[in-house]
Design a protein around this motif. Structure first.
Motif, short mmCIF file in Angstrom:
data_model
loop_
_atom_site.label_atom_id
_atom_site.label_comp_id
_atom_site.label_asym_id
_atom_site.label_seq_id
_atom_site.Cartn_x
_atom_site.Cartn_y
_atom_site.Cartn_z
N VAL A 28 0.74 -1.41 -0.10
CA VAL A 28 0.00 0.08 -0.20
C VAL A 28 0.83 1.11 -0.04
N LEU A 29 2.17 1.20 0.25
CA LEU A 29 2.89 2.21 0.28
C LEU A 29 2.94 3.31 -0.80
N ASP A 30 2.52 3.00 -2.09
CA ASP A 30 2.30 4.07 -3.02
C ASP A 30 1.04 4.19 -3.38
N GLU A 31 0.11 3.99 -2.58
CA GLU A 31 -1.29 4.11 -2.86
C GLU A 31 -1.52 5.48 -2.42
N ASP A 32 -2.95 6.13 -2.87
CA ASP A 32 -3.17 7.54 -2.59
C ASP A 32 -3.54 7.45 -1.12
N GLN A 33 -4.19 6.68 -0.37
CA GLN A 33 -4.41 6.65 0.87
C GLN A 33 -4.28 5.24 1.66
N PRO A 34 -2.98 5.22 1.91
CA PRO A 34 -2.29 3.86 2.45
C PRO A 34 -2.69 3.70 3.72
N ILE A 35 -3.54 2.49 4.24
CA ILE A 35 -3.59 2.39 5.56
C ILE A 35 -3.56 1.18 6.13
N VAL A 36 -2.76 0.65 7.04
CA VAL A 36 -2.41 -0.50 7.64
C VAL A 36 -2.95 -0.68 8.97
N GLN A 37 -3.40 -2.02 9.49
CA GLN A 37 -3.84 -2.13 10.66
C GLN A 37 -2.82 -3.05 11.50
N ARG A 38 -2.73 -2.54 12.66
CA ARG A 38 -1.88 -3.71 13.44
C ARG A 38 -2.59 -3.58 14.95
N ALA A 39 -2.61 -4.79 15.57
CA ALA A 39 -2.87 -4.91 16.86
C ALA A 39 -1.78 -4.44 17.86
N VAL A 40 -2.08 -3.18 18.76
CA VAL A 40 -1.15 -2.68 19.79
C VAL A 40 -1.83 -3.08 20.94
N ASP A 41 -1.21 -3.70 21.85
CA ASP A 41 -1.82 -4.05 23.29
C ASP A 41 -3.06 -4.55 23.26
N GLY A 42 -3.21 -5.33 22.37
CA GLY A 42 -4.61 -5.95 22.39
C GLY A 42 -5.51 -5.14 21.61
N GLU A 43 -5.37 -3.93 21.07
CA GLU A 43 -6.37 -3.20 20.30
C GLU A 43 -5.94 -3.07 19.06
N ALA A 44 -6.85 -2.81 18.19
CA ALA A 44 -6.49 -2.85 16.73
C ALA A 44 -6.60 -1.21 16.40
#
Length: 553
Positions: free
Chosen positions: A283-299
């Protein structure tokens, strides 16, 4: 000179000559540093240090006492100017404004001019230094430092220490692997030990060795660790995860926040971004690149952006920054879900209205024909059918209004037992089926909506010909499996769409209700295509976080 003395003399000449050349080469690179103030200070430091090394070299090689005296005096004048370049550079590089303050500039110029005046008039008063012929480590004129020299040297070291403090403070706070830069800064100050040893021992010349350290520092930060050198300045004050890539998109380094969010970065130096973080690379070169990760059990959701590092006209890599946009992205997704839900409701109502109107219209026509034929019983039957269709339509509209209310953004939630919610739903569902629960688990949900989800699932199972239903619980999911007919022949997406009348008009909104009530919690509902004992609907993602209210949005 003996062979040993010649070797030592050549070593000194080579060292100071190499330092002068190295500073000159580094100037070419430093002139391409993007930040103007940092560039100006660094170039000033290198020009001064290179000139200092050059005059030290002249002091060693020129013949005659007078020429050596002039060369050494010139080296002191030029060397003193490097302190100004050093402080200008360190202030600009660390984001301070000392180098721009007029009062500080005027004071620096005044002090510099006063000290230079003392140095240039040294032949008259001799307070600064004298030259004495010695034979070790080779025949030369040794420098005997005076009282004024040590006063100026102490002041100079104090000012240089201020620059060291500014750099190391930045390195400590950078949340970045700055150890190579810290070592290079340490190398810059290492020649001070040679200065002191040369004063105390005849084994080294009593001259200034600082140009050697500056040359090593310049070559290191501009040719070996130029990416880290630029990255630390650019990321100063950043609270976001940052990853630095080389010109081939290989991971060179990452700050602590990045490795905390992306575990794969730990020990990934030298590996390609696509191998370490394939979703980020995609997604790096997309217009609105969004990635999701779990941080401390929270999305959490991160906006990915990149900035190229350039030296002159050449790209040396790029810095990838992950900005936490969790709240904004949750609101966007929630609004998108609500829009899709409204579109689905509109399609369902349109479908039900058209279907009901066609039924009512057809039966009213039949009523007229029956009355014309004098068949009262048939007319009464047709009217009952038309009335029943209208009543069913009224019930559907009521159901959709309730679901519209349930489909709003979640407010207060709590931990709810899946087994308890299923049991309560089985008592109020309009379904003559046996309900059993296999296991149990808690989910963070709105109890009323979760109960309504099971009601829709049970009523669909009954409509689908099932006699029994099993609610299964797993890690991050639960499922409703029935022993009714298989829906493998139907399009899975159509089964969950409002207004699709799949598998038939009467059941058209029940499975869409299940998916909508799951989506409002942030879950996903899908059909288990591999289940062959009837129909099995799986609700996954139940360990996700509760979405915040976006009613104001």
């Amino acid at each position: 000179m003996t062979p040993t003395e010649s070797w030592v003399f050549a070593a000194y000449v080579g060292a100071f000559g190499a330092a002068a050349v190295a500073c000159g080469v580094a100037v070419l690179r430093a002139r391409r540093v993007a930040d103007d103030d940092t560039q100006r200070g660094l170039v000033g430091l290198l020009v001064g240090s290179g000139g200092w090394a050059f005059f030290q070299l002249l002091y060693l090689v020129v013949p005659g006492r007078a020429l050596k005296y002039v060369a050494y005096d010139a080296s002191l004048v030029v060397g003193l100017a490097t302190i100004g370049g050093w402080l200008y550079f360190t202030s600009a590089y660390t984001g301070r404004t000392l180098h721009r303050q007029q009062t500080v500039r005027r004071l620096a110029v005044g002090v510099y001019a006063s000290i230079v005046a003392l140095k240039l008039t040294n032949p008259i008063h001799g307070w600064y230094f004298t030259l004495t012929a010695v034979e070790s480590p080779f025949p030369h004129l040794a420098v005997q430092q005076g009282t004024v020299h040590w006063v100026v040297t102490g002041l100079s070291y104090a000012l240089v220490a201020v620059g060291f403090f500014m750099l190391y403070e930045l390195f400590v706070e950078a949340d970045y692997d700055t150890r190579p830069l810290g070592v290079l800064v340490g190398v810059t100050g290492l020649p001070v030990a040679f200065d002191l040893f040369g004063f105390a021992s005849p084994l080294l010349l009593d001259v200034n060795y600082e140009p050697l350290g500056v040359a090593a520092f310049a070559l290191g930060v501009l040719y070996v660790y130029e990416a880290e050198f630029l990255a630390v300045q650019l990321t100063d004050g950043f609270d976001d995860p940052v990853v630095y890539l080389d010109d081939a998109d290989r991971v060179r380094s990452a700050n602590g926040r990045a490795t905390a969010v992306f575990d794969a970065l730990d020990g990934a130096t030298g590996e390609s971004l696509s191998a370490v973080l394939p979703d980020v690379a995609a997604v790096l070169d997309e217009d609105q690149p969004i990635v999701q990760r779990a941080v401390d059990g929270e999305a959490r959701f991160f906006l990915v952006s990149s900035t190229s590092f350039t030296v002159g006209q050449s790209d040396v890599g790029r810095m990838v920054v992950f900005s936490d946009v969790t709240e904004t992205e949750r609101q966007r997704r929630e609004l998108e879900r609500q829009n899709e839900q409204l579109e689905g409701f509109a399609a369902a109502i349109r479908h039900e209205l058209l279907n009901t109107l066609q039924i009512v219209s057809g039966h009213v026509s039949l009523v007229g024909d029956a009355i014309d034929d004098g068949d009262v019983d048939d007319a009464r039957s047709y009217l009952q059918n038309a009335s029943g269709a209208a009543d069913r339509m009224a019930g559907v509209v009521d159901d959709l209004s309730v679901l519209a209310r349930h489909g709003k953004t979640l407010g207060e939630t709590e931990r709810v037992s899946v087994a308890a919610a299923a049991s309560d739903a089985s008592e109020i569902a309009d379904a003559d089926i046996d309900v059993s629960v296999d296991g149990d688990g808690d989910v963070v949900a709105d109890p009323e909506r979760l109960e309504e989800l099971f009601v829709s699932a049970f009523e669909f199972a009954a409509h689908n010909g099932a006699e029994s239903v099993t609610v299964e619980c797993g890690d991050g999911w639960f499922a409703v499996a029935d022993d009714g007919r298989s829906l493998a022949a139907f399009d899975a997406d159509a089964l969950f769409e409002y207004g699709s009348a799949v598998p038939d008009a009467e059941a058209g909104i029940l499975l869409p209700n299940v998916r909508m009530l799951a989506a409002v919690h942030g879950w996903e509902a899908d059909l288990d295509a591999d289940y062959d004992g009837g129909t099995r609907v799986v609700v996954s993602g139940t360990d996700g976080v509760v979405r915040p209210s976006v009613e104001a949005a």
